[in-house]
Write an enzyme that holds these catalytic residues in place. Structure first.
Site, PDB file in Angstrom:
ATOM      1  CG  ASP B  31      -2.138  -0.741   1.171  1.00  0.00           C
ATOM      2  OD1 ASP B  31      -2.317  -1.443   0.169  1.00  0.00           O
ATOM      3  OD2 ASP B  31      -2.964  -0.646   2.113  1.00  0.00           O
ATOM      4  CE  LYS B  88      -6.729  -0.866  -0.223  1.00  0.00           C
ATOM      5  NZ  LYS B  88      -6.843  -2.320  -0.328  1.00  0.00           N
ATOM      6  N   GLY B 160      -5.386  -2.423   8.746  1.00  0.00           N
ATOM      7  CA  GLY B 160      -5.053  -1.271   9.569  1.00  0.00           C
ATOM      8  C   GLY B 160      -4.873  -1.582  11.038  1.00  0.00           C
ATOM      9  NE  ARG B 172      -4.365 -22.272  10.887  1.00  0.00           N
ATOM     10  CZ  ARG B 172      -3.480 -23.198  10.496  1.00  0.00           C
ATOM     11  NH1 ARG B 172      -3.814 -24.143   9.642  1.00  0.00           N
ATOM     12  NH2 ARG B 172      -2.246 -23.177  10.974  1.00  0.00           N
ATOM     13  N   GLY B 242      -0.442  -3.633   3.952  1.00  0.00           N
ATOM     14  CA  GLY B 242      -1.147  -2.360   3.923  1.00  0.00           C
ATOM     15  C   GLY B 242      -0.437  -1.337   4.769  1.00  0.00           C
ATOM     16  CB  SER B 243      -1.376   0.189   7.989  1.00  0.00           C
ATOM     17  OG  SER B 243      -2.701   0.258   7.527  1.00  0.00           O
TER      18      SER B 243
END
Lengths: 209, 312
Positions: B31, B88, B160, B172, B242-243
């Site tokens: 990201d 996105k 996040g 899983r 991401g973050s």
């Protein structure tokens, strides 16, 4: 026959499926040791070609190597970290068959690219992402020297071959550009033969040459 | 509906979309919110970057409506790097998708991280030439998105948070559902399609092949090299971070120093993903990680703050 497939990043598993379909065994290559290369830390000139020998674990030495598509900047970074640049040079020098497709072709060839330093093992210049972005990716039939009917080829964010040195054979063209070329034991395809159900090109390269 | 007016009208089909997803296998998708971060990601060996306005950790903190990125920021990112650029859109926002396709973005993430535009329907993705990735929590959700035309699936996890627990749960769940269906009697498949709310032909595909017809990646809470390697060992074919990267070292005031720390962590995660089955290499990557983001405990989080429950 055993063919090693560079498995750092990208479409390596699809190449393995294609090779196994025609009865060729495959091995994933992530490190110099996977290719039976004892000491990747040695400088290049000392490393070839006699340095290809069985390592302590006596791994079998592949008869050829495939460099798959993926992201050339990622493959270049990781490949150099694990000494695969030297492995490829040594394999090229010993006459083993090398096939580079898409990003793999960019790494084996020449050219000036953003964040990729090509290995210059074949006298062919390429331009990365030359056809545009993903929406410009496409499928087209091409005639390949050595195959008796058209081959359906897939280009994905593909490079374009911009310059050929003497001694480079053009085996297929699309829209006036070479898309499959060969110089002695090294083959480059700007498209992805592994993504067609048709296995004739893998056969031509690894079983008929 | 959406246009197909690009690519010069050359032949193109679903396999070309899945083709790009396959090219990203074993790579890391990071990201980024601007060109500078995109360059750091590319230098670290990212196989692709995901452009968004704010990373999920900030969306979580600041609230408000999270939309697709500003066009000029997307253009700067597309100019800054040569790896594929993803971006996105809000769930169900057909027009944001059309705009990103028009712009030439390489992959669209119809993402629960942004505020949904349609709470009942996702975009019909077969209408587009650009490929889509969508999130899932279980196999039924994955197959519904593939039915709509997604060329790549990722776990939702809980974006996040820097907490990998939900990504693990979702991976899983998907892998376990697939193993179960693979071993079913053929007579049981229609009932399973009904139970999961998934297209019958895709249940048949999973029964025959034991896997999804598109790549299955992990996302949502990956923060360390070990987290990334864990997701790969559980069956992910690559990892979205991401973050995790650009929230790391956020207490470092010097911008240059902070970027250096983030670049180091990004490179360490790439190293761990490539060598996910080699503990010595993952150890070296983990030693190299420098700072990582502070994580959130999901058990103490109110239900309405969870992003994974957006979409169905």
């Amino acid at each position: 026959m055993l063919v090693g497939v560079l498995s750092l990043q990208g479409d390596f598993e699809t190449h393995e499926v294609a090779l196994r379909d025609i009865g060729i065994e495959t091995v994933q290559i992530r490190r110099a040791e996977d290719a039976g290369f004892a000491d990747p830390s040695k400088p290049l000139k000392e490393a070839r070609p006699e340095a290809i020998k069985r390592d302590a674990a006596s791994r079998p030495i592949p008869d050829g190597l495939v460099l798959p598509g993926g992201e050339s900047s990622t493959i270049d970074l990781l490949g150099r970290r694990y000494g695969l640049d030297r492995v490829l040079a040594a394999y090229a020098a010993t006459g083993r068959t090398l096939l580079g497709t898409c990003a793999g072709a960019i790494w084996l060839g020449k050219g000036s690219h953003h964040k990729v330093t090509p290995l210059e093992l074949i006298d062919v210049e390429l331009e990365r992402n030359a056809y545009g972005r993903q929406i410009d990716s496409f499928i087209a039939d091409i005639e390949i020297d050595g195959l008796d009917s058209p081959f359906e080829a897939v280009w994905i964010r593909a490079p374009r071959i911009t310059k050929l040195g003497p001694g480079v054979e053009v085996l297929a063209e699309y829209d006036g550009d070479p898309v499959l070329v060969r110089q002695n034991n090294i083959w480059l395809a700007t498209f992805h033969p592994e993504r067609s159900a048709d296995r004739r090109l893998h056969q031509l390269i690894f079983q008929m040459s | 509906m959406a246009t197909q007016s690009n690519g010069g009208g050359k032949k193109y089909d679903f396999s070309v979309k899945v083709g790009l997803a396959d090219m990203l296998r074993g790579g890391v998708i990071m990201d980024v919110t601007n060109a500078e971060q995109a360059k750091i990601a590319e230098d670290a060996g990212a196989a692709s970057v995901m452009a968004l306005e704010r990373v999920p950790a900030d969306i979580r903190k600041e609230g408000g409506v999270a939309r697709m990125s500003r066009i000029e920021v997307l253009e700067e990112i597309m100019d800054a790097v040569q790896v594929p650029v993803m971006a996105k859109i809000r769930i169900g926002h057909i027009v944001e998708a059309q705009l990103l396709q028009e712009l030439g973005v390489d992959f669209i993430d119809e993402s629960e991280v942004l505020t949904p535009a349609d709470e009942a329907n996702h975009v019909y993705k077969h209408d587009f030439r650009v490929p889509f990735v969508c999130g899932c929590r279980n196999l039924g959700e994955a197959l519904r998105r593939i039915g709509e035309g997604a060329a790549m699936i990722r776990t939702k996890g809980e974006a996040g948070t820097g907490n990998v627990v939900e990504a693990v749960r979702h991976m899983r769940q998907v892998m376990g559902d697939m193993r179960r269906i693979q071993h079913m009697d053929i007579t049981e498949l229609m009932a399973e399609a009904k139970n999961l709310g998934a297209p019958f032909e895709l249940i048949q595909y999973v029964h025959e092949h034991g896997k999804l017809p598109v790549p299955n990646f992990a996302a949502g809470g990956v923060a360390t090299p070990a987290d990334a390697a864990l997701m790969m060992q559980l069956g992910a074919e690559t990892v979205f971070v991401g973050s995790g990267i650009f929230k790391a070292g956020s207490d470092i005031e010097d911008v240059k120093e902070r970027m250096k720390v983030q670049g180091k962590l990004a490179a360490a995660i790439v190293r761990a993903v490539t060598n996910f089955n080699d503990p010595a290499e993952v150890l070296a990557a983990q030693r190299d990680q420098g700072a990582v983001m502070h994580g959130l405990d999901i058990r103490s989080m109110p239900e309405e703050e969870k992003l994974a429950s957006r979409g169905w």
